[in-house]
Design a protein around this motif. Sequence first.
Motif, short mmCIF file in Angstrom:
data_model
loop_
_atom_site.label_atom_id
_atom_site.label_comp_id
_atom_site.label_asym_id
_atom_site.label_seq_id
_atom_site.Cartn_x
_atom_site.Cartn_y
_atom_site.Cartn_z
N LEU A 1 -3.68 -3.07 -5.56
CA LEU A 1 -3.84 -2.66 -6.87
C LEU A 1 -3.41 -1.20 -7.01
N GLN A 2 -3.19 -0.24 -5.95
CA GLN A 2 -3.02 1.09 -6.05
C GLN A 2 -1.66 1.09 -5.53
N GLU A 3 -0.89 0.10 -5.33
CA GLU A 3 0.40 0.01 -4.74
C GLU A 3 0.62 1.07 -3.52
N VAL A 4 -0.24 0.80 -2.70
CA VAL A 4 -0.19 1.49 -1.53
C VAL A 4 0.75 0.79 -0.53
N LYS A 5 1.82 1.16 0.12
CA LYS A 5 2.60 0.66 1.15
C LYS A 5 1.96 0.97 2.48
N ASP A 6 2.12 0.12 3.41
CA ASP A 6 1.72 0.57 4.83
C ASP A 6 0.09 0.83 4.84
N TRP A 7 -0.71 0.19 3.95
CA TRP A 7 -2.08 0.66 3.84
C TRP A 7 -2.86 0.31 4.88
#
Lengths: 255, 316
Positions: free
Chosen positions: B103-109
């Motif tokens: 939902l927060q559009e974090v890549k490589d989370w």
Amino acid sequence: MMEKFSALYLREMKRVYRSVYMWIMLVSQPIMWLIFFGSSFSQVPSQFLETFFHTTNYIAFILPGELSVSMLFVGMFSSMSLIQDKRFGYLKRVLVTPTPKYDVFLAKVFGGATRGLIQAPIMIVASLALGVSLNLSPLSIAVLFLSLFLIGIGFASLYSILTIKTSDWQAPGVVANLINLPLMFSSTALFPKTFFPDWLKAISDVNPISYSAELGREVLLSGDPNWAYLGYLAIFSVVMIILGTVIANKELQPE
Amino acid sequence: MSSIIAKDLTKKYGDFVAVDHINFEIEKGEIYGLLGPNGAGKTTTINMLTGLTLPTEGDAIVAGYSVRKQPLEVKRRIGWISSEVILDDELTAWENLEIQAKLQEVKDWKERALQLLDYFGIKEFKDRKAGKFSTGMRKKLEISMALLNSPEIIFMDEPTIGLDVNTRASMWNLIKQINKDYSVTVLLTTHYMEEADSLCNRISIINKGKIIATGSPEFLKEKYGGDVIEIELKKDVDVKLPYEVIKKDGKLRIKVPSAENAVLEVLNAVGSQNIKSLRLNKSSLDTVFITLTGGSLEEEEFDARRFYAMIRRARR
């Protein structure tokens, strides 16, 4: 963009698959229908069944009808689940992220419709076990699932639209009472419309439940589907989902 | 550089003004507190600053973006922690983090999530259902989720409400730590004086939707503080004293430079036979609040039912 929808959709699915109660309901509800309601015509002379229902087994007649009706209840569950998210604050958690409101709406609607489809294979197996012969081919199964999915989406959208502004637990029940019963009985899901009064026939002729039930019967029993029905269901579902998306984007509030 | 600038930020629900033209500026890296009784408008302020609710008037620049014009950009750069800990209890800690990341559009989370879980000491429980976590662990998981997108600002709405004294103290340490280690600005709301006092670099005291004072706790105590002698009266009496006397609801609050030195004089003036109870309040943010509003924080506890009834009426 799809990431947000799929994350929320997967959440809906996981919540369903992990709930024992949900499974008990998904399995028992259709079987109750088949056994109890399906048996109500079992002593009727087969000639009557043949002329009135165009089949010698009433269970075969109500199988597609009940599956269609169960999609109405699916709508109720989507709207309940949205209300639960409002009340527990989860919707607020989602809406402080850059997630559009329509993604929340779409995840609930698709989640609900998918949940409703789980009943279809259970019902089919149960019917076969009760001695119903069905025309099962990849095409007939695909058409059945598609038509159920379309009305599932349509009704889940309709429910969510009607309860979009409330966080009252009781709202979906009220809507169910006002929508489910009239739509169920004014359709050809349980009985053919032969003996309906004209006004009931008129409703039945525009009722998506009728279209889905008839289409289901055609693919499962006669094997000769009227494709226009599928078109009608597609239009119903697309109109509802567009309407719902617009309304949810405007009216959905975190609490 | 400022993390948040609020300019005449206002929220009205019909005739009811929940937040009334508030102005403040929060520097990068600060721990800033909005201190006020329940219903003062703290949560409404957070809702506006996080882009959840549109202001009726005014605007705020949060992480460089206007909450009015670019709420999505604001949301990408902030974290949010609720007062009651909101998680999906049916999902595991890891699944909760995954949804948040998407939902927060974090890549490589994943790497960052592991690092955060490790930082908070809950890494080994990542595959356990969030519903099975203790209150402290739930708080930590929620903070991990808020830090996932490397936010510039974290909003914490009443972060320690309902916690016991020990957990509260460790929460304070945790907030100070993440403020330092992740160089994140913290805006928190609280109605606990000691929380604002021990945690915040600066605070704004908010009452009935208005900011009535802003500054560091030390500054506020020096300017508006002083000791307060609080007397509950048996019957109404006229008191003549060379100090400021606030009379409210059968209670006297007397502002004195030093409570110990003035107590005898006050006792004589009031008459000990008229006194039901007596309390000495040493200079604290509580006495600041008394000075500024005439009432103590506890007494300003707002009638929540009346408040929500008003909002409901306004929405209709």
